[in-house]
Design a protein around this motif. Structure first.
Motif, PDB file in Angstrom:
ATOM      1  N   ASP A   1       5.606 -19.325  51.106  1.00 42.05           N
ATOM      2  CA  ASP A   1       7.026 -19.439  51.007  1.00 42.05           C
ATOM      3  C   ASP A   1       8.013 -18.410  51.056  1.00 42.05           C
ATOM      4  O   ASP A   1       9.192 -18.557  51.771  1.00 42.05           O
ATOM      5  CB  ASP A   1       7.485 -20.725  50.034  1.00 42.05           C
ATOM      6  N   VAL A   2       7.744 -17.249  50.528  1.00 41.45           N
ATOM      7  CA  VAL A   2       8.566 -16.329  50.365  1.00 41.45           C
ATOM      8  C   VAL A   2       8.445 -15.667  51.935  1.00 41.45           C
ATOM      9  O   VAL A   2       9.449 -15.250  52.263  1.00 41.45           O
ATOM     10  CB  VAL A   2       7.914 -14.976  49.466  1.00 41.45           C
ATOM     11  N   SER A   3       7.144 -15.528  52.447  1.00 38.46           N
ATOM     12  CA  SER A   3       7.291 -14.787  53.698  1.00 38.46           C
ATOM     13  C   SER A   3       7.969 -15.733  54.823  1.00 38.46           C
ATOM     14  O   SER A   3       8.388 -15.095  55.610  1.00 38.46           O
ATOM     15  CB  SER A   3       5.602 -14.801  54.050  1.00 38.46           C
ATOM     16  N   ASP A   4       7.993 -17.053  54.744  1.00 36.69           N
ATOM     17  CA  ASP A   4       8.410 -17.903  55.528  1.00 36.69           C
ATOM     18  C   ASP A   4       9.975 -17.473  55.550  1.00 36.69           C
ATOM     19  O   ASP A   4      10.761 -17.453  56.648  1.00 36.69           O
ATOM     20  CB  ASP A   4       8.201 -19.072  55.375  1.00 36.69           C
TER      21      ASP A   4
ATOM     22  N   THR B   1      22.942 -11.214  49.785  1.00 46.17           N
ATOM     23  CA  THR B   1      21.728 -11.709  49.299  1.00 46.17           C
ATOM     24  C   THR B   1      21.334 -13.098  49.322  1.00 46.17           C
ATOM     25  O   THR B   1      22.227 -13.966  49.040  1.00 46.17           O
ATOM     26  CB  THR B   1      21.586 -11.149  47.732  1.00 46.17           C
ATOM     27  N   LEU B   2      20.189 -13.352  49.640  1.00 46.61           N
ATOM     28  CA  LEU B   2      19.688 -14.999  49.686  1.00 46.61           C
ATOM     29  C   LEU B   2      18.710 -15.132  48.509  1.00 46.61           C
ATOM     30  O   LEU B   2      17.633 -14.182  48.534  1.00 46.61           O
ATOM     31  CB  LEU B   2      19.170 -15.350  50.961  1.00 46.61           C
ATOM     32  N   LYS B   3      18.878 -16.071  47.692  1.00 38.43           N
ATOM     33  CA  LYS B   3      17.939 -16.052  46.430  1.00 38.43           C
ATOM     34  C   LYS B   3      16.800 -17.384  46.722  1.00 38.43           C
ATOM     35  O   LYS B   3      17.410 -18.432  47.477  1.00 38.43           O
ATOM     36  CB  LYS B   3      18.601 -16.389  45.154  1.00 38.43           C
ATOM     37  N   VAL B   4      15.655 -17.280  46.760  1.00 37.13           N
ATOM     38  CA  VAL B   4      14.818 -18.315  46.997  1.00 37.13           C
ATOM     39  C   VAL B   4      13.820 -18.417  45.525  1.00 37.13           C
ATOM     40  O   VAL B   4      13.287 -17.189  45.194  1.00 37.13           O
ATOM     41  CB  VAL B   4      13.851 -18.087  48.092  1.00 37.13           C
TER      42      VAL B   4
ATOM     43  N   VAL C   1      15.878  -5.542  56.337  1.00 33.33           N
ATOM     44  CA  VAL C   1      15.810  -6.398  55.432  1.00 33.33           C
ATOM     45  C   VAL C   1      14.726  -5.872  54.384  1.00 33.33           C
ATOM     46  O   VAL C   1      13.806  -5.433  54.631  1.00 33.33           O
ATOM     47  CB  VAL C   1      15.111  -7.459  55.865  1.00 33.33           C
ATOM     48  N   ILE C   2      15.024  -6.053  53.084  1.00 28.05           N
ATOM     49  CA  ILE C   2      14.250  -6.052  51.998  1.00 28.05           C
ATOM     50  C   ILE C   2      13.885  -7.052  50.968  1.00 28.05           C
ATOM     51  O   ILE C   2      14.576  -8.182  51.217  1.00 28.05           O
ATOM     52  CB  ILE C   2      14.877  -4.770  51.025  1.00 28.05           C
ATOM     53  N   LEU C   3      12.679  -7.227  50.161  1.00 32.03           N
ATOM     54  CA  LEU C   3      12.487  -8.187  49.413  1.00 32.03           C
ATOM     55  C   LEU C   3      12.744  -7.731  48.039  1.00 32.03           C
ATOM     56  O   LEU C   3      11.974  -6.708  47.727  1.00 32.03           O
ATOM     57  CB  LEU C   3      10.864  -8.616  49.556  1.00 32.03           C
ATOM     58  N   SER C   4      13.417  -8.514  47.170  1.00 31.94           N
ATOM     59  CA  SER C   4      13.559  -8.155  45.838  1.00 31.94           C
ATOM     60  C   SER C   4      13.303  -9.266  44.951  1.00 31.94           C
ATOM     61  O   SER C   4      12.695 -10.209  45.233  1.00 31.94           O
ATOM     62  CB  SER C   4      15.233  -7.567  45.719  1.00 31.94           C
ATOM     63  N   ILE C   5      13.814  -9.256  43.799  1.00 32.21           N
ATOM     64  CA  ILE C   5      13.277 -10.049  42.698  1.00 32.21           C
ATOM     65  C   ILE C   5      14.597 -10.692  42.037  1.00 32.21           C
ATOM     66  O   ILE C   5      15.547 -10.174  41.691  1.00 32.21           O
ATOM     67  CB  ILE C   5      12.745  -9.348  41.640  1.00 32.21           C
ATOM     68  N   VAL C   6      14.430 -12.039  41.917  1.00 29.34           N
ATOM     69  CA  VAL C   6      15.594 -12.851  41.242  1.00 29.34           C
ATOM     70  C   VAL C   6      15.806 -12.465  39.584  1.00 29.34           C
ATOM     71  O   VAL C   6      14.813 -12.214  39.044  1.00 29.34           O
ATOM     72  CB  VAL C   6      15.354 -14.422  41.529  1.00 29.34           C
ATOM     73  N   GLY C   7      17.127 -12.253  39.452  1.00 31.16           N
ATOM     74  CA  GLY C   7      17.338 -11.683  37.992  1.00 31.16           C
ATOM     75  C   GLY C   7      17.091 -10.265  37.707  1.00 31.16           C
ATOM     76  O   GLY C   7      16.906  -9.840  36.715  1.00 31.16           O
ATOM     77  N   ALA C   8      16.543  -9.457  38.912  1.00 25.76           N
ATOM     78  CA  ALA C   8      16.119  -7.998  38.458  1.00 25.76           C
ATOM     79  C   ALA C   8      17.325  -7.265  37.709  1.00 25.76           C
ATOM     80  O   ALA C   8      16.925  -6.254  36.683  1.00 25.76           O
ATOM     81  CB  ALA C   8      15.863  -7.357  39.732  1.00 25.76           C
ATOM     82  N   ASP C   9      18.407  -7.565  37.866  1.00 27.98           N
ATOM     83  CA  ASP C   9      19.726  -6.876  37.350  1.00 27.98           C
ATOM     84  C   ASP C   9      19.879  -7.280  35.920  1.00 27.98           C
ATOM     85  O   ASP C   9      20.872  -6.757  35.253  1.00 27.98           O
ATOM     86  CB  ASP C   9      20.887  -7.046  38.386  1.00 27.98           C
TER      87      ASP C   9
ATOM     88  N   ALA D   1      13.254 -13.093  45.410  1.00 29.46           N
ATOM     89  CA  ALA D   1      12.483 -14.330  45.012  1.00 29.46           C
ATOM     90  C   ALA D   1      12.220 -14.415  43.631  1.00 29.46           C
ATOM     91  O   ALA D   1      12.327 -13.239  43.012  1.00 29.46           O
ATOM     92  CB  ALA D   1      11.045 -14.168  45.920  1.00 29.46           C
ATOM     93  N   THR D   2      11.521 -15.311  43.326  1.00 34.66           N
ATOM     94  CA  THR D   2      11.162 -15.382  41.973  1.00 34.66           C
ATOM     95  C   THR D   2       9.732 -15.026  41.867  1.00 34.66           C
ATOM     96  O   THR D   2       9.383 -14.445  42.802  1.00 34.66           O
ATOM     97  CB  THR D   2      11.304 -17.198  41.501  1.00 34.66           C
TER      98      THR D   2
END
Length: 257
Positions: free
Chosen positions: A163-166, A180-183, A91-99, A129-130
């Motif tokens: 909220d991101v961590s949860d 990918t799940l966006k939050v 699992v990794i954490l990335s950024i909404v809209g990074a691309d 995540a945003t």
């Protein structure tokens, strides 16, 4: 389940470890301070041995041209160690809209991290995540000159780190998404408005001036950093989050752009 949380002592990682352990899992935090180095590979095989899931929350120490090399090397090392250990979920954490922000090298580096994971040998999940509420002060500090904060009107959908961590913990404990799940947070605000909301709640003598050329978010085109359909919406509102934060009357330290 056993989780190796790489970067497990940081803002998100420490909360993910706490959440997973509270749910009855065994989540072990790993970082430079615990003796692992994702760039040299030191301690990685030992860290992931016996783990069912790797949660990689490490971050590049800089946001400049060195960041792609960090993510390339760290992901290569972690995937190799995880594959050797028989880990079944990464699992990794990335950024909404990074691309959608090609002018920012750090965002391109996060897309590279995602692509390496997708092409790797381990079933995976990506949480995008945003922008974190915890980073708004730093964003404002970057464009502070005297008593003026210059901010663009870039739409931002702030989300609380908890909220991101949860979300990361929930995804990590589930089956691999192989996707990918966006939050994002529950509201979208122009960044200059977020600055004014922040200073109204915690005044420190500064005022916000709208400047669409100011700071890194000036490179963002439209609302690409906000979630669209199909995203998970977190519960914490920015104004409520501000009320839970300690009030500091000292101005944040200026950060050079």
């Amino acid at each position: 389940m056993k989780f190796a949380v790489i970067g497990g002592t940081g803002l998100i990682g420490s909360r993910v470890v706490k959440k997973l352990n509270a749910a009855g899992h065994e989540a072990v935090p790993h970082s430079l301070s615990t003796g692992i180095d994702v760039l040299t590979g030191q301690g990685l095989e030992e860290a992931v041995a016996g783990a069912d899931v790797i949660v990689n929350l490490t971050n590049s120490p800089t946001f400049d041209d060195a960041s792609p090399a960090f993510f390339q090397t760290s992901m290569d090392n972690l995937l190799a160690a995880g594959h050797k250990a028989g880990v079944g979920h990464f699992v990794i954490l990335s950024i909404v809209g990074a691309d959608q922000v090609p002018d920012l090298v750090y965002y391109r580096a996060k897309v590279l991290q995602e692509d390496i994971l997708k092409a790797g040998p381990i079933p995976y999940s990506i949480v995008r995540a945003t922008q974190f509420m915890e980073f708004i002060d730093a964003v404002m500090s970057m464009t502070t000159e005297g008593d003026t904060v210059r901010l663009p009107t870039t739409p931002i959908q702030p989300i609380a780190a908890q909220d991101v961590s949860d979300t990361v913990a929930e995804v990590a404990a589930g089956s691999p998404l192989n996707g990918t799940l966006k939050v994002g947070g529950p509201e979208v605000h122009p960044l200059d408005e977020l600055g004014r909301i922040t200073l109204n709640a915690r005044p420190d003598g500064r005022t916000v001036v709208t400047d669409d050329t100011a700071g890194m978010f000036a490179a963002v085109d439209g609302d690409v950093l906000t979630t669209k359909g199909g995203a998970r919406i977190a519960p914490t509102h920015y104004t409520d989050w501000l009320m839970t934060r300690p009030t500091h009357h000292r101005r944040p330290r200026h950060v050079e752009q």
